[in-house]
Design an enzyme around this catalytic site. Structure first.
Site, PDB file in Angstrom:
ATOM      1  N   SER A   1       0.823  -1.205   0.000  1.00 59.34           N
ATOM      2  CA  SER A   1       0.000   0.000   0.000  1.00 59.34           C
ATOM      3  C   SER A   1       0.865   1.265   0.000  1.00 59.34           C
ATOM      4  O   SER A   1       0.863   2.045  -0.954  1.00 59.34           O
ATOM      5  CB  SER A   1      -0.924  -0.045   1.218  1.00 59.34           C
TER       6      SER A   1
ATOM      7  N   ASP B   1       4.636  -3.910   9.832  1.00 58.81           N
ATOM      8  CA  ASP B   1       5.337  -3.535  11.063  1.00 58.81           C
ATOM      9  C   ASP B   1       5.984  -4.732  11.753  1.00 58.81           C
ATOM     10  O   ASP B   1       7.077  -4.619  12.303  1.00 58.81           O
ATOM     11  CB  ASP B   1       4.350  -2.835  12.015  1.00 58.81           C
ATOM     12  N   GLU B   2       5.318  -5.887  11.689  1.00 60.92           N
ATOM     13  CA  GLU B   2       5.813  -7.053  12.439  1.00 60.92           C
ATOM     14  C   GLU B   2       7.011  -7.728  11.760  1.00 60.92           C
ATOM     15  O   GLU B   2       7.641  -8.598  12.354  1.00 60.92           O
ATOM     16  CB  GLU B   2       4.673  -8.051  12.706  1.00 60.92           C
TER      17      GLU B   2
ATOM     18  N   GLN C   1       9.539  -5.765  10.219  1.00 55.31           N
ATOM     19  CA  GLN C   1      10.613  -4.778  10.055  1.00 55.31           C
ATOM     20  C   GLN C   1      11.848  -5.091  10.892  1.00 55.31           C
ATOM     21  O   GLN C   1      12.979  -4.912  10.436  1.00 55.31           O
ATOM     22  CB  GLN C   1      10.090  -3.373  10.384  1.00 55.31           C
TER      23      GLN C   1
ATOM     24  N   HIS D   1       5.444   4.667  10.172  1.00 57.19           N
ATOM     25  CA  HIS D   1       4.689   4.427  11.405  1.00 57.19           C
ATOM     26  C   HIS D   1       5.751   4.199  12.485  1.00 57.19           C
ATOM     27  O   HIS D   1       6.751   3.521  12.240  1.00 57.19           O
ATOM     28  CB  HIS D   1       3.779   3.213  11.224  1.00 57.19           C
TER      29      HIS D   1
ATOM     30  N   GLY E   1      -2.091   4.090   0.991  1.00 59.77           N
ATOM     31  CA  GLY E   1      -1.150   4.297  -0.099  1.00 59.77           C
ATOM     32  C   GLY E   1      -1.784   4.642  -1.441  1.00 59.77           C
ATOM     33  O   GLY E   1      -1.244   5.457  -2.186  1.00 59.77           O
TER      34      GLY E   1
ATOM     35  N   GLU F   1      -7.115   3.859  15.037  1.00 57.90           N
ATOM     36  CA  GLU F   1      -7.594   2.676  14.308  1.00 57.90           C
ATOM     37  C   GLU F   1      -8.347   1.704  15.210  1.00 57.90           C
ATOM     38  O   GLU F   1      -9.252   1.016  14.766  1.00 57.90           O
ATOM     39  CB  GLU F   1      -6.457   2.006  13.513  1.00 57.90           C
TER      40      GLU F   1
ATOM     41  N   GLU G   1     -24.258   4.105   3.014  1.00 57.57           N
ATOM     42  CA  GLU G   1     -24.395   5.566   3.151  1.00 57.57           C
ATOM     43  C   GLU G   1     -23.323   6.205   4.013  1.00 57.57           C
ATOM     44  O   GLU G   1     -23.184   7.426   4.037  1.00 57.57           O
ATOM     45  CB  GLU G   1     -25.777   5.911   3.740  1.00 57.57           C
TER      46      GLU G   1
ATOM     47  N   SER H   1     -31.267  15.841   6.635  1.00 63.43           N
ATOM     48  CA  SER H   1     -32.557  16.429   7.007  1.00 63.43           C
ATOM     49  C   SER H   1     -32.540  16.840   8.487  1.00 63.43           C
ATOM     50  O   SER H   1     -31.715  16.341   9.260  1.00 63.43           O
ATOM     51  CB  SER H   1     -33.673  15.404   6.786  1.00 63.43           C
TER      52      SER H   1
HETATM   53  P1  NDP Z   1       1.546  -3.775   2.998  1.00 59.27           P
HETATM   54  O1  NDP Z   1       1.183  -4.999   3.762  1.00 59.27           O
HETATM   55  O2  NDP Z   1       0.549  -3.164   2.092  1.00 59.27           O
HETATM   56  O3  NDP Z   1       2.847  -4.062   2.124  1.00 59.27           O
HETATM   57  C1  NDP Z   1       3.977  -4.660   2.659  1.00 59.27           C
HETATM   58  C2  NDP Z   1       4.995  -4.928   1.576  1.00 59.27           C
HETATM   59  O4  NDP Z   1       6.123  -5.528   2.208  1.00 59.27           O
HETATM   60  C3  NDP Z   1       4.543  -5.889   0.510  1.00 59.27           C
HETATM   61  O5  NDP Z   1       5.050  -5.429  -0.723  1.00 59.27           O
HETATM   62  C4  NDP Z   1       5.188  -7.216   0.917  1.00 59.27           C
HETATM   63  O6  NDP Z   1       5.556  -8.035  -0.138  1.00 59.27           O
HETATM   64  C5  NDP Z   1       6.460  -6.721   1.522  1.00 59.27           C
HETATM   65  N1  NDP Z   1       7.104  -7.661   2.454  1.00 59.27           N
HETATM   66  C6  NDP Z   1       6.543  -8.343   3.470  1.00 59.27           C
HETATM   67  N2  NDP Z   1       7.467  -9.044   4.136  1.00 59.27           N
HETATM   68  C7  NDP Z   1       8.657  -8.791   3.518  1.00 59.27           C
HETATM   69  C8  NDP Z   1       9.987  -9.190   3.717  1.00 59.27           C
HETATM   70  N3  NDP Z   1      10.304 -10.026   4.714  1.00 59.27           N
HETATM   71  N4  NDP Z   1      10.958  -8.720   2.888  1.00 59.27           N
HETATM   72  C9  NDP Z   1      10.643  -7.887   1.881  1.00 59.27           C
HETATM   73  N5  NDP Z   1       9.388  -7.460   1.639  1.00 59.27           N
HETATM   74  C10 NDP Z   1       8.410  -7.909   2.441  1.00 59.27           C
HETATM   75  O7  NDP Z   1       2.070  -2.718   4.071  1.00 59.27           O
HETATM   76  P2  NDP Z   1       1.591  -1.210   4.305  1.00 59.27           P
HETATM   77  O8  NDP Z   1       1.957  -0.382   3.132  1.00 59.27           O
HETATM   78  O9  NDP Z   1       0.184  -1.202   4.786  1.00 59.27           O
HETATM   79  O10 NDP Z   1       2.479  -0.799   5.563  1.00 59.27           O
HETATM   80  C11 NDP Z   1       3.844  -0.431   5.435  1.00 59.27           C
HETATM   81  C12 NDP Z   1       4.169   0.552   6.541  1.00 59.27           C
HETATM   82  O11 NDP Z   1       3.427   1.756   6.355  1.00 59.27           O
HETATM   83  C13 NDP Z   1       3.842   0.068   7.949  1.00 59.27           C
HETATM   84  O12 NDP Z   1       4.810   0.592   8.825  1.00 59.27           O
HETATM   85  C14 NDP Z   1       2.495   0.716   8.222  1.00 59.27           C
HETATM   86  O13 NDP Z   1       2.220   0.893   9.602  1.00 59.27           O
HETATM   87  C15 NDP Z   1       2.707   2.058   7.537  1.00 59.27           C
HETATM   88  N6  NDP Z   1       1.490   2.774   7.154  1.00 59.27           N
HETATM   89  C16 NDP Z   1       0.519   2.144   6.428  1.00 59.27           C
HETATM   90  C17 NDP Z   1      -0.606   2.830   6.014  1.00 59.27           C
HETATM   91  C18 NDP Z   1      -1.586   2.202   5.103  1.00 59.27           C
HETATM   92  O14 NDP Z   1      -2.452   2.918   4.658  1.00 59.27           O
HETATM   93  N7  NDP Z   1      -1.557   0.934   4.766  1.00 59.27           N
HETATM   94  C19 NDP Z   1      -0.833   4.236   6.422  1.00 59.27           C
HETATM   95  C20 NDP Z   1       0.302   4.850   7.083  1.00 59.27           C
HETATM   96  C21 NDP Z   1       1.384   4.105   7.461  1.00 59.27           C
HETATM   97  P3  NDP Z   1       4.551  -8.806  -1.130  1.00 59.27           P
HETATM   98  O15 NDP Z   1       4.023  -7.737  -2.016  1.00 59.27           O
HETATM   99  O16 NDP Z   1       5.438  -9.731  -1.830  1.00 59.27           O
HETATM  100  O17 NDP Z   1       3.523  -9.448  -0.263  1.00 59.27           O
HETATM  101 MG    MG Z   2      -3.483   5.885  10.982  1.00 59.97          MG
END
Ligand code: NDP
Ligand code: MG
Length: 337
Positions: free
Chosen positions: A27, A88-89, A91, A113, A139, A200, A236, A257
């Protein structure tokens, strides 16, 4: 007003030619990486071979071996900015195994985040800038608003300022993703993490979802058609929240209304009241003490039993079944990648 920044406070020159590596192409990853690239910056993305992000990145014109890597270790070599857009889990593991051994002294560790810094999952070396740029929207909106010449607002925070230029760098990044067009507010990693999780859990995801489900169930249990209950309690909602976002609650009230507005004033407080707030304060306490973080990290360690069964239960909820049928009648509502 809180400390805030706009276009005039930000200069892309601080990032010109610097190597920015985006880890993850989900995202936020795709939205931020594409915007930075279109802003003329030097961006590399790192994805998992064959994954969803990988296929999407190829479709978006990233070139393998040039600015698309399927190996985090290779990708981050020589990077001036490594931005963590992985779940996040995951990273912490990627930081320890892939990034840290190849991290250039004095480079930026960027996050969207604050979770892993706030809860000490990632402990940065002293010789690094630690920067938060957190867009306040999903995103795909970060991308869409940028393409429309608008932007998604963001928060910035500086945890470590090794270069003594961290704020300028952060604001340049904000400009690159289009956030300064909409406004950037200064915060701390703690404030962002705690308020984000609170929002959230109590309002945006928890809160609203359970309100929708409870309303739908009450009507259906009373014998009303599920289709009607779906429109009233789910469909809605967007029209209402769009108006609230555009002009505030009074602006929304002006559009509905007077019957609806009177219902809001007289019935709303019966549902959301001091007891609800008491529970909210408890939830906030769990966030601040680290209890929620610990619970979530453990949940992931043991293979997500609660997460997965909750997701299954929701998929089987009647509101999801009837919703799918009704949305099929409105083809413009198609889910997008
Ligand atoms: P997503 O789950 O949408 O995307 C995570 C990406 O990381 C995917 O491309 C996934 O790969 C890849 N991935 C997962 N594990 C690994 C790994 N071990 N090595 C390499 N790549 C990996 O995440 P988000 O975009 O939702 O979140 C990313 C960060 O942004 C987080 O810190 C979140 O808290 C923050 N955030 C998110 C928001 C949101 O709207 N979603 C808003 C604001 C902040 P694959 O495509 O192959 O599955
Ligand atoms: Mg938020």
């Amino acid at each position: 007003m809180a400390k805030h920044y706009s276009e005039k406070n930000a200069d892309l020159k601080f990032l010109k030619g610097k190597k920015i590596v985006i880890l993850g192409y989900g995202s936020q990853g795709h939205g931020q990486a594409l915007n930075l690239r279109d802003s003329g910056l030097n961006v590399t993305v790192s994805v998992r071979k064959g994954g969803r992000g990988y296929n999407l990145a190829l479709k978006h014109g990233w070139q393998e071996g040039k600015n698309l890597f399927t190996n985090n270790k290779e990708a981050v070599k020589g990077a001036d900015w490594v931005h963590f857009l992985l779940p996040d889990e995951t990273q912490k593991e990627v930081w320890e195994n892939d990034v840290l051994p190849n991290f250039k002294k004095g480079a930026v560790m960027g996050f969207s985040h604050g979770f892993n810094i706030r809860y000490n999952q990632i402990v940065p070396p002293k010789e690094a800038d630690v920067i938060l740029v957190a867009p306040k929207g999903p995103g795909h909106l970060v991308r869409r608003t940028y393409e429309e010449g608008k932007g998604t607002p963001a928060l910035v925070a500086i945890e470590q300022n090794y270069s003594k230029k961290a704020l300028q760098l952060a604001l340049a990044y904000c400009k690159g993703i289009g956030a300064t067009r909409a406004g950037v507010i200064e915060t701390t990693f703690s404030e962002e993490t705690e308020t984000d999780n609170f929002g959230e859990q109590c309002v945006l995801c928890g809160g609203v979802v359970d309100l929708i489900k409870a309303g739908f169930e009450t009507l259906v249990e009373a014998g009303y058609q599920p289709e009607i209950a779906y429109f009233e309690c789910l469909h809605e909602l967007k029209l209402i929240t769009d108006l609230i976002q555009e002009g505030g609650i009074s602006w929304m009230n002006y559009s509905i209304s007077d019957t609806a507005e009177y219902g809001e004033y007289s019935r709303g407080p019966r549902l959301v009241n001091e007891k609800t707030k008491e529970e909210m304060r408890k939830i906030l306490g769990e966030i601040r003490s680290g209890q929620f973080a610990k619970e979530y990290l453990l949940e992931n360690k043991v293979g997500r039993p609660v997460f997965n069964s909750s997701r299954k239960n929701l998929e089987n909820h009647p509101i999801e079944k009837v919703g799918a049928e009704l949305r099929a009648m409105m083809p413009w509502l198609k889910k997008k990648e």
